[in-house]
Design a protein around this motif. Structure first.
Motif, mmCIF file in Angstrom:
data_model
loop_
_atom_site.group_PDB
_atom_site.id
_atom_site.type_symbol
_atom_site.label_atom_id
_atom_site.label_comp_id
_atom_site.label_asym_id
_atom_site.label_seq_id
_atom_site.Cartn_x
_atom_site.Cartn_y
_atom_site.Cartn_z
ATOM 1 N N PHE A 1 -6.794 -8.293 3.623
ATOM 2 C CA PHE A 1 -6.515 -7.239 4.404
ATOM 3 C C PHE A 1 -7.592 -7.286 5.422
ATOM 4 O O PHE A 1 -8.777 -7.402 5.073
ATOM 5 N N VAL B 1 -9.456 0.010 -2.990
ATOM 6 C CA VAL B 1 -8.311 0.087 -3.996
ATOM 7 C C VAL B 1 -7.307 -0.817 -3.028
ATOM 8 O O VAL B 1 -6.676 -1.522 -3.608
ATOM 9 N N SER B 2 -7.382 -0.762 -1.743
ATOM 10 C CA SER B 2 -6.345 -1.374 -0.856
ATOM 11 C C SER B 2 -6.708 -3.088 -0.989
ATOM 12 O O SER B 2 -5.558 -3.854 -1.258
ATOM 13 N N ILE B 3 -7.908 -3.450 -1.207
ATOM 14 C CA ILE B 3 -8.171 -4.982 -1.191
ATOM 15 C C ILE B 3 -7.868 -5.356 -2.673
ATOM 16 O O ILE B 3 -7.902 -6.431 -2.773
ATOM 17 N N GLY B 4 -7.794 -4.523 -3.545
ATOM 18 C CA GLY B 4 -7.351 -4.851 -4.978
ATOM 19 C C GLY B 4 -8.525 -4.466 -5.960
ATOM 20 O O GLY B 4 -8.449 -5.129 -7.119
ATOM 21 N N MET B 5 -9.178 -3.524 -5.786
ATOM 22 C CA MET B 5 -10.123 -2.982 -6.982
ATOM 23 C C MET B 5 -9.168 -2.011 -7.644
ATOM 24 O O MET B 5 -8.554 -0.920 -7.184
ATOM 25 N N ARG B 6 -9.262 -1.922 -9.196
ATOM 26 C CA ARG B 6 -8.510 -1.226 -9.966
ATOM 27 C C ARG B 6 -9.214 0.328 -9.886
ATOM 28 O O ARG B 6 -10.295 0.323 -9.789
ATOM 29 N N ARG C 1 -2.012 -7.136 -4.889
ATOM 30 C CA ARG C 1 -2.843 -7.214 -3.695
ATOM 31 C C ARG C 1 -4.096 -8.109 -3.690
ATOM 32 O O ARG C 1 -4.270 -8.720 -2.866
ATOM 33 N N LEU C 2 -4.787 -7.983 -4.877
ATOM 34 C CA LEU C 2 -6.090 -8.671 -5.246
ATOM 35 C C LEU C 2 -5.655 -10.098 -5.103
ATOM 36 O O LEU C 2 -6.159 -11.042 -4.515
ATOM 37 N N GLU D 1 1.697 0.967 -10.173
ATOM 38 C CA GLU D 1 0.437 1.206 -9.336
ATOM 39 C C GLU D 1 -0.667 0.171 -9.626
ATOM 40 O O GLU D 1 -0.936 -0.556 -8.801
ATOM 41 N N ASN D 2 -1.025 -0.108 -11.007
ATOM 42 C CA ASN D 2 -1.951 -1.272 -11.289
ATOM 43 C C ASN D 2 -1.449 -2.420 -11.094
ATOM 44 O O ASN D 2 -2.051 -3.224 -10.524
ATOM 45 N N PRO E 1 -4.577 5.328 -1.204
ATOM 46 C CA PRO E 1 -5.223 4.546 -0.187
ATOM 47 C C PRO E 1 -4.840 4.775 1.248
ATOM 48 O O PRO E 1 -5.678 4.738 2.215
ATOM 49 N N VAL E 2 -3.615 4.871 1.501
ATOM 50 C CA VAL E 2 -3.074 4.599 2.953
ATOM 51 C C VAL E 2 -3.619 6.162 3.455
ATOM 52 O O VAL E 2 -4.286 6.401 4.705
ATOM 53 N N MET F 1 -21.375 -4.931 -10.711
ATOM 54 C CA MET F 1 -20.643 -3.686 -10.689
ATOM 55 C C MET F 1 -21.873 -2.747 -10.572
ATOM 56 O O MET F 1 -21.899 -1.680 -9.886
ATOM 57 N N ILE G 1 -2.083 -2.985 -7.384
ATOM 58 C CA ILE G 1 -3.138 -3.212 -6.969
ATOM 59 C C ILE G 1 -3.571 -4.768 -7.477
ATOM 60 O O ILE G 1 -4.295 -5.547 -6.563
ATOM 61 N N ASP G 2 -3.131 -5.293 -8.459
ATOM 62 C CA ASP G 2 -3.558 -6.688 -8.995
ATOM 63 C C ASP G 2 -2.622 -7.659 -8.094
ATOM 64 O O ASP G 2 -3.196 -8.762 -7.621
ATOM 65 N N LEU H 1 -15.268 -11.168 -7.164
ATOM 66 C CA LEU H 1 -15.947 -10.932 -8.396
ATOM 67 C C LEU H 1 -14.657 -9.967 -9.031
ATOM 68 O O LEU H 1 -14.552 -9.974 -10.208
ATOM 69 N N LEU H 2 -13.917 -9.449 -8.282
ATOM 70 C CA LEU H 2 -12.835 -8.516 -8.759
ATOM 71 C C LEU H 2 -11.780 -9.447 -9.482
ATOM 72 O O LEU H 2 -11.115 -9.381 -10.462
ATOM 73 N N ASN I 1 -12.695 -12.157 -10.907
ATOM 74 C CA ASN I 1 -13.461 -12.803 -12.297
ATOM 75 C C ASN I 1 -13.697 -14.210 -11.871
ATOM 76 O O ASN I 1 -13.743 -15.073 -12.815
ATOM 77 N N LYS J 1 -11.781 1.028 -12.414
ATOM 78 C CA LYS J 1 -12.992 0.170 -12.344
ATOM 79 C C LYS J 1 -13.790 0.992 -11.241
ATOM 80 O O LYS J 1 -14.983 1.205 -11.328
ATOM 81 N N PHE K 1 -17.259 -9.987 -3.020
ATOM 82 C CA PHE K 1 -17.230 -8.695 -4.018
ATOM 83 C C PHE K 1 -15.485 -8.943 -4.624
ATOM 84 O O PHE K 1 -15.402 -8.908 -5.739
ATOM 85 N N ILE K 2 -14.968 -9.606 -3.636
ATOM 86 C CA ILE K 2 -13.521 -9.586 -4.032
ATOM 87 C C ILE K 2 -13.201 -10.754 -4.837
ATOM 88 O O ILE K 2 -12.231 -10.543 -5.790
ATOM 89 N N LEU L 1 0.768 -1.341 -0.023
ATOM 90 C CA LEU L 1 -0.076 -0.160 -0.057
ATOM 91 C C LEU L 1 1.126 1.075 0.256
ATOM 92 O O LEU L 1 0.206 2.318 -0.235
ATOM 93 N N ASP L 2 2.038 0.982 0.270
ATOM 94 C CA ASP L 2 2.928 2.086 0.535
ATOM 95 C C ASP L 2 4.524 1.603 -0.030
ATOM 96 O O ASP L 2 4.710 0.732 0.059
#
Ligand code: ATP
Ligand code: MG
Lengths: 228, 404
Positions: free
Chosen positions: A90, B299-304, A84-85, A77-78, B398-399, B1, A81-82, A112-113, A115, B307, A109-110, A57-58
């Motif tokens: 968390f 965003v932290s848990i992984g949502m772009r 982390r997903l 950045e992206n 996010p932080v 979504m 994010i991917d 779903l992200l 897929n 999106k 939801f997570i 995150l940092d």
């Protein structure tokens, strides 16, 4: 000999300002698969900062963080994010959940992200909510759940993505003793049964007492590292 | 979504209601304002053009620039059949328009003389509708109808005789003596002061232009598109010695006045749009502030971010779209109501409008284009405003956002 999940080397984080703050001041640390580790220390010692960097995150000021052998500090950045997903679950201190989604929806939801197919999402969400003891509350929105129940949903969500490890920053700070004990029972059970790796930042003795490894931090440095 | 966007709408009902209501009222207000403005002009031009001058006029080439009898056209030179063959043309109405000095025992005055056949004329010149005294004339009569203002000037009554002195075709003198059989109130105040109407044949005779007319009004079917008819007729006759002019070419000053008035209305509506933009921006800022922490967690848990931005924009678009559609729908009956139940003007406004020959009533237009236009402008504003949320999300840390 279990596998290394996270390997931190010479990690520094300096917050620039009139007086620069060395929030993390040279930490090296290895987390192995299946550990149940608490990072403890007084307020302001750098626990959250360290945890945020472990979670991608940092960005650190210097040093490296290897997760599964890959240095995450060099990701964009992206990508991060991917990353982390796919790899990290968390649990934050409070208000982790999306208020407009039900418990089940928050957990799915997570996925779903990620897929994942609908059936898998629904099955796994139900199963996880059951294992955190929330059968019957699947359709409740966060606002209709107690703080402890919300944190249990957050734990279920953290596990839903099948991460390599779960990071939890003061997950019990807002909970009473009973909820805390309950949450810890659940996390220990998941740790034992599924071999899930947990890393906590906390100064809650109730958590520290039940952790199997306690890393004490002071002024951004590791001062002791005890395994039981 | 989509579900998330939809649920979010219901989450802060106050905010959603403000957004929808703001968009809705803006659409309603803009459309009502515009409808009245356009409606009034539609009505006015209809009054002037459809009832008096006609949408299309045929002249000898050069007549409109120099309106003398020498520029009149020979009726035999016009192939009327070509016009009658067009499905939207009812017929050609011949007129002679010229000037004369008119005297009675009381005095002399320059007047506008129109030779017409009231039975064939446009509604505004069907004299029996406008008579305040006496009667109208038949095509073969040798008598005149005088506009009310002019009658007052000469202090005329039915049966008085008028003496005409003027100039006819090719320099011939144009004299005549005719009894007044009727007095008519013309809607147009200018005409009401100086118009004398006589049978078309008699005008031809007096002005020494038998077989000629200054103007042929192309009488169109109700609802015909004069622009289209104009083009088709031009193509059919291949005008050489004639000019076929539409009302816009005949009266460019009306168009200018309308445009100036529209521009004034545009400024007002622009101000409305600016206000509404700020209201909408306010709701978006509210939303972003309210969801800082949630955005951070997602965003932290992984949502772009892209999106997340999409879901948020979607939420806003649903709201503005809903408001715009609702406004467009609600305003429709309002437009219709005021079209058929125009607002009666009163007091000074009434006098001013009446002086300019218009009905003292505010009509609306029911053209749905206005609704579509304003609906989409406001929808566009809504979309632009939600870019604020996009920007906030794309630059989100996010932080930091979770610490708040
Ligand atoms: N964004 C920032 N900018 C400047 N300084 C910061 C920032 N974030 C944290 N710090 C500072 O870094 C140090 C470590 O903060 P951190 O939040 O990691 O502590 P912590 O151990 O998690 O404390 P707590 O137990 O209160 O949560 C503190 O001195 C804090 O003031
Ligand atoms: Mg902290």
């Amino acid at each position: 000999m279990s596998k290394t999940v996270i390997e931190v080397k010479d990690l520094f984080k300096v917050y620039e300002g009139p007086v620069p703050v060395k929030a993390v001041n040279g930490i090296s640390l290895t987390i192995k698969e299946g550990e149940f580790t608490a990072l403890k220390g007084p307020s302001g010692c750098g626990k959250t900062t360290l945890l945020n960097m472990l979670g991608g995150l940092d960005y650190p000021t210097s040093g490296s963080i290897l997760v599964g052998g890959n240095d995450i500090t060099s990701l964009g950045e992206n990508e991060l994010i991917d990353f982390r997903l796919r790899n990290i679950g968390f649990v934050f201190q409070a208000y982790n959940l999306i208020p407009v989604l039900s418990a089940t929806e928050n957990v799915s939801f997570i996925m779903l992200l990620q897929n994942r197919p609908k059936e898998e999402r629904e099955d796994r969400a139900r199963q996880l909510l059951q294992s955190v003891g929330l059968t019957g509350k699947e359709d409740k929105r966060p606002g209709e759940l107690s703080g402890g129940q919300q944190q249990r949903v957050a734990v279920a969500r953290a596990l839903a993505s099948k991460p390599q490890f779960v990071l939890a920053d003061e997950p019990t700070a807002n909970l009473d003793s009973e909820s805390t004990a309950n949450l810890l029972d659940i996390m220990l059970k998941l740790n034992k049964e599924e071999g899930m790796t947990f890393v906590f930042a906390t100064h809650d003795d109730r958590v520290i007492n039940r952790a199997r490894r306690v890393v004490a931090i002071s002024d951004g440095k590791v001062v002791s590292d005890l395994s039981k | 979504m989509l579900k998330l966007a939809w649920r979010n709408i219901w989450r802060n009902k106050g905010r959603s209601a403000i957004t929808i209501a703001a968009v809705m009222f803006c659409v309603i207000f803009a459309v009502v304002l515009r409808s009245f403005q356009i409606g009034v002009w539609e009505n006015m031009t209809h009054e002037i053009v459809a009832n008096n001058f006609g949408y299309l006029q045929l002249h000898q080439k050069g007549f409109w620039a120099d309106q003398t009898l020498d520029n009149s056209l020979e009726l035999a030179s016009v192939n009327e059949q070509i016009f009658l063959d067009h499905p939207d043309v009812k017929g050609l109405i011949p007129r002679i328009e010229s000037f004369s000095l008119v005297s009675t025992g009381e005095g002399t005055k320059g007047t506008l003389v129109m030779g017409i056949d009231p039975q064939r004329e446009l509604p505004g010149l069907q004299l029996d509708q406008f008579l305040v005294q006496g009667s109208t004339f038949a095509p073969d009569d040798k008598s005149v109808v005088v506009a009310e203002g002019l009658a007052k000037f000469f202090n005329l009554s039915i049966g008085d005789t008028l003496l005409f002195i003027g100039q006819g075709y090719h320099g011939a003198s144009a004299y005549g003596r005719y009894p007044v059989v009727g007095i008519a109130r013309m809607r147009n105040p200018e005409l009401n002061k100086q118009l004398v109407l006589m049978p078309f044949k008699e005008a031809q005779f007096m002005y020494n232009c038998v077989g000629r007319a200054t103007t042929l009004v192309v009488d169109l079917e109700e609802g015909a598109s004069y622009k289209q008819v104009n083009q088709e007729l031009l193509a059919a006759i291949g005008l050489s010695a004639l000019e076929l002019l539409s009302w816009e070419q005949l009266f460019p000053e009306i168009i200018q006045t309308i445009e100036a008035d529209m521009a004034g209305g545009q400024i007002f509506i622009s101000i409305l749009y600016v206000i509404i933009s700020f209201v909408l921006l306010g709701t978006v800022i509210m939303m972003v502030a309210e969801r800082q922490r949630e955005f951070g967690i997602l965003v932290s848990i992984g949502m772009r971010k892209s999106k997340l931005a999409m879901v948020t924009v979607m939420e806003n678009l649903i709201l503005t779209m809903g408001g715009a559609l609702l406004g467009m729908a609600i305003v429709k009956p309002v437009q219709f109501y005021f079209k058929y139940n125009p607002i009666d003007l009163s007091g000074q406004m009434r006098e001013a409008v009446e002086r300019f020959n218009f009905e003292p009533k505010l009509h609306t237009t029911t053209s749905f284009m206005i609704n579509i236009n304003h609906g989409s402008i406001i929808f566009l504003i809504g979309s632009l405003v939600s870019l604020y949320a996009v920007w906030k999300i794309m630059t989100l840390n996010p932080v930091k956002s979770m610490r708040s």
